[in-house]
Enzyme design. Sequence first.
Site, PDB file in Angstrom:
ATOM      1  N   LYS A  11       0.844  -1.201   0.000  1.00 32.05           N
ATOM      2  CA  LYS A  11       0.000   0.000   0.000  1.00 32.05           C
ATOM      3  C   LYS A  11       0.879   1.250   0.000  1.00 32.05           C
ATOM      4  O   LYS A  11       1.863   1.323   0.753  1.00 32.05           O
ATOM      5  CB  LYS A  11      -0.875   0.033   1.261  1.00 32.05           C
ATOM      6  CG  LYS A  11      -1.828  -1.153   1.387  1.00 32.05           C
ATOM      7  CD  LYS A  11      -3.099  -0.912   0.624  1.00 32.05           C
ATOM      8  CE  LYS A  11      -4.171  -1.902   0.962  1.00 32.05           C
ATOM      9  NZ  LYS A  11      -5.137  -2.033  -0.142  1.00 32.05           N
TER      10      LYS A  11
ATOM     11  N   ASP B 247      -0.523  -0.706  -4.423  1.00 31.49           N
ATOM     12  CA  ASP B 247      -1.902  -0.210  -4.389  1.00 31.49           C
ATOM     13  C   ASP B 247      -1.965   1.212  -3.826  1.00 31.49           C
ATOM     14  O   ASP B 247      -1.674   1.443  -2.658  1.00 31.49           O
ATOM     15  CB  ASP B 247      -2.742  -1.160  -3.515  1.00 31.49           C
ATOM     16  CG  ASP B 247      -4.235  -0.896  -3.639  1.00 31.49           C
ATOM     17  OD1 ASP B 247      -4.613   0.077  -4.319  1.00 31.49           O
ATOM     18  OD2 ASP B 247      -5.026  -1.657  -3.047  1.00 31.49           O
TER      19      ASP B 247
ATOM     20  N   GLU C 127      -1.950  -0.713  -8.841  1.00 31.88           N
ATOM     21  CA  GLU C 127      -3.386  -0.878  -8.576  1.00 31.88           C
ATOM     22  C   GLU C 127      -4.029   0.443  -8.143  1.00 31.88           C
ATOM     23  O   GLU C 127      -3.530   1.107  -7.235  1.00 31.88           O
ATOM     24  CB  GLU C 127      -3.543  -1.956  -7.488  1.00 31.88           C
ATOM     25  CG  GLU C 127      -4.970  -2.281  -7.110  1.00 31.88           C
ATOM     26  CD  GLU C 127      -5.031  -3.474  -6.130  1.00 31.88           C
ATOM     27  OE1 GLU C 127      -4.179  -4.387  -6.215  1.00 31.88           O
ATOM     28  OE2 GLU C 127      -5.930  -3.474  -5.281  1.00 31.88           O
TER      29      GLU C 127
ATOM     30  N   ASP D  81      -9.352  -1.211  -9.115  1.00 36.35           N
ATOM     31  CA  ASP D  81     -10.001  -1.883  -7.988  1.00 36.35           C
ATOM     32  C   ASP D  81     -11.261  -1.090  -7.641  1.00 36.35           C
ATOM     33  O   ASP D  81     -12.360  -1.357  -8.154  1.00 36.35           O
ATOM     34  CB  ASP D  81      -9.018  -1.983  -6.808  1.00 36.35           C
ATOM     35  CG  ASP D  81      -9.614  -2.664  -5.580  1.00 36.35           C
ATOM     36  OD1 ASP D  81     -10.823  -2.949  -5.571  1.00 36.35           O
ATOM     37  OD2 ASP D  81      -8.895  -2.903  -4.590  1.00 36.35           O
TER      38      ASP D  81
ATOM     39  N   LYS E  16     -13.938  -7.111  -5.995  1.00 33.88           N
ATOM     40  CA  LYS E  16     -14.560  -7.355  -4.693  1.00 33.88           C
ATOM     41  C   LYS E  16     -15.942  -7.955  -4.934  1.00 33.88           C
ATOM     42  O   LYS E  16     -16.766  -7.359  -5.651  1.00 33.88           O
ATOM     43  CB  LYS E  16     -14.716  -6.040  -3.907  1.00 33.88           C
ATOM     44  CG  LYS E  16     -13.424  -5.243  -3.751  1.00 33.88           C
ATOM     45  CD  LYS E  16     -12.495  -5.846  -2.703  1.00 33.88           C
ATOM     46  CE  LYS E  16     -11.197  -5.087  -2.557  1.00 33.88           C
ATOM     47  NZ  LYS E  16     -10.168  -5.378  -3.554  1.00 33.88           N
TER      48      LYS E  16
ATOM     49  N   TRP F 292      -7.905 -12.484  -1.637  1.00 32.76           N
ATOM     50  CA  TRP F 292      -7.525 -11.817  -0.389  1.00 32.76           C
ATOM     51  C   TRP F 292      -8.644 -12.034   0.617  1.00 32.76           C
ATOM     52  O   TRP F 292      -9.804 -11.743   0.334  1.00 32.76           O
ATOM     53  CB  TRP F 292      -7.301 -10.317  -0.585  1.00 32.76           C
ATOM     54  CG  TRP F 292      -6.780  -9.677   0.679  1.00 32.76           C
ATOM     55  CD1 TRP F 292      -5.473  -9.593   1.076  1.00 32.76           C
ATOM     56  CD2 TRP F 292      -7.550  -9.074   1.738  1.00 32.76           C
ATOM     57  NE1 TRP F 292      -5.378  -8.987   2.307  1.00 32.76           N
ATOM     58  CE2 TRP F 292      -6.638  -8.653   2.733  1.00 32.76           C
ATOM     59  CE3 TRP F 292      -8.905  -8.852   1.942  1.00 32.76           C
ATOM     60  CZ2 TRP F 292      -7.043  -8.022   3.915  1.00 32.76           C
ATOM     61  CZ3 TRP F 292      -9.310  -8.233   3.110  1.00 32.76           C
ATOM     62  CH2 TRP F 292      -8.388  -7.815   4.089  1.00 32.76           C
TER      63      TRP F 292
HETATM   64  C1  0XW Z   1      -6.352  -5.508   0.250  1.00 30.85           C
HETATM   65  N1  0XW Z   1      -7.781  -5.320   0.140  1.00 30.85           N
HETATM   66  C2  0XW Z   1      -8.358  -6.393  -0.634  1.00 30.85           C
HETATM   67  C3  0XW Z   1      -8.329  -5.291   1.536  1.00 30.85           C
HETATM   68  C4  0XW Z   1      -8.806  -3.911   1.843  1.00 30.85           C
HETATM   69  O1  0XW Z   1     -10.191  -3.859   1.791  1.00 30.85           O
HETATM   70  C5  0XW Z   1      -8.269  -3.062   0.765  1.00 30.85           C
HETATM   71  C6  0XW Z   1      -8.233  -3.986  -0.399  1.00 30.85           C
HETATM   72  C7  0XW Z   1      -7.614  -3.385  -1.620  1.00 30.85           C
HETATM   73  O2  0XW Z   1      -7.005  -4.064  -2.442  1.00 30.85           O
HETATM   74  O3  0XW Z   1      -7.776  -2.175  -1.844  1.00 30.85           O
HETATM   75 MG    MG Z   2      -6.926  -2.410  -3.902  1.00 30.74          MG
END
Ligand code: 0XW
Ligand code: MG
Length: 367
Positions: free
Chosen positions: A164, A193, A218, A241, A265, A320
């Site tokens: 991140k 990300d 990302e 994303d 997601k 994830w």
């Molecule tokens: C790593 N994740 C899948 C978990 C958090 O919700 C953030 C997310 C992402 O990729 O942004």
């Molecule tokens: Mg992400």
Amino acid sequence: MRIDRINVYSAQLPVKGGAYRMASADVEALDSTLVEIVTDDGFAGWGETCPIGPVYQPHHALGARAAIAEIAPGLIGAEIASIRLLAKQMDERLNGHGYAKAAFDMAFLDLLGQKLGVPVSTLLGGALTDRVPAYYSLIVGPPEETARIAADKVKAGYPRLQVKIGGRNLEEDVAVVHKVWEAVGFNARIAVDGNRGLTVAAAIHFDRLCQAIPFVFEQPCNTMDEVATLKGRVTHPVYLDESTEDQNAVLRAISLGIADGFGFKVTRLGGLTKMTTVRDLCAIRSLPHSCDDAWGGDIIAAACVHLAATVEPRRMEGAWIAQEYIKGHFDPKHPVVIRQGHIAVPERPGLGVKPEPGIFGKPVAIY
Ligand code: 0XW
Ligand code: MG
């Protein structure tokens, strides 16, 4: 098999080991919403939706429960047979709010699977594997410490890391990615990300300053339009994303050729059934993607893993699940667990996970 009752629960999920830090927000505890659909022939099917706070994307926990309150009364007496018909019935009660409908979609599939004696992965087209790769998400943190955790996680078997960045100075973001790369090299695939946190200018600078490191970039910027302007100006593959707000957004990104892959997601896309459509669109264009959710316990985890098992392995970026950041399991007997960076696909009928009776206390709503 008709719906007799719907119980709604809220589960508080504190983040293990302190705040989960992203460019867009820090979160310390998540409020997950669970639906339990009880049928007239004695089955119980479970679904879950758990926004990672109110800022990550346009979803929030109370919004999910308000949407469920609109939908649930209209489902009582409905037959669990055609998922498409059930989806239509939900759409007739409420426009949009896919992240709430996703919990119902999971529960419908859980029930159908139990009734037919097959795992949900079979209902989604069939599993291609019995275990799927996971990936580890490294929160926004100091370069040295992040690199140390990265090395540990790769040693533990994770084939992919997500680093991140964003919400701080460019120098630290550049340093963290270099340190992680020095620590793990080609032993893991890397995603960086930005969680919407970079301007287009910052994304271009970041890309240039990390040119030699092979990672996918990302969701660097806030909107799909901003990300689209990066095409031809950055050298790293760009994944979307948060911008994949629904099936149409995915179709648009693919047709415009502005994404090289996706972080999907399940709840944001409106559930497992809707995810199969974007899964298949990605297959047509050989686009890699993950099968994640923003957060959640064993129900969401099982949903992600069933779907991930149906994705062609060479394009599967990983599932994830929040396990590394959550204490305990909803189903201690059959938990969804990461072992050596991989997750076994539940083999039992339905989702293969049943929350321990009473674990969530009293329902917050009953329909
Ligand atoms: C790593 N994740 C899948 C978990 C958090 O919700 C953030 C997310 C992402 O990729 O942004
Ligand atoms: Mg992400």
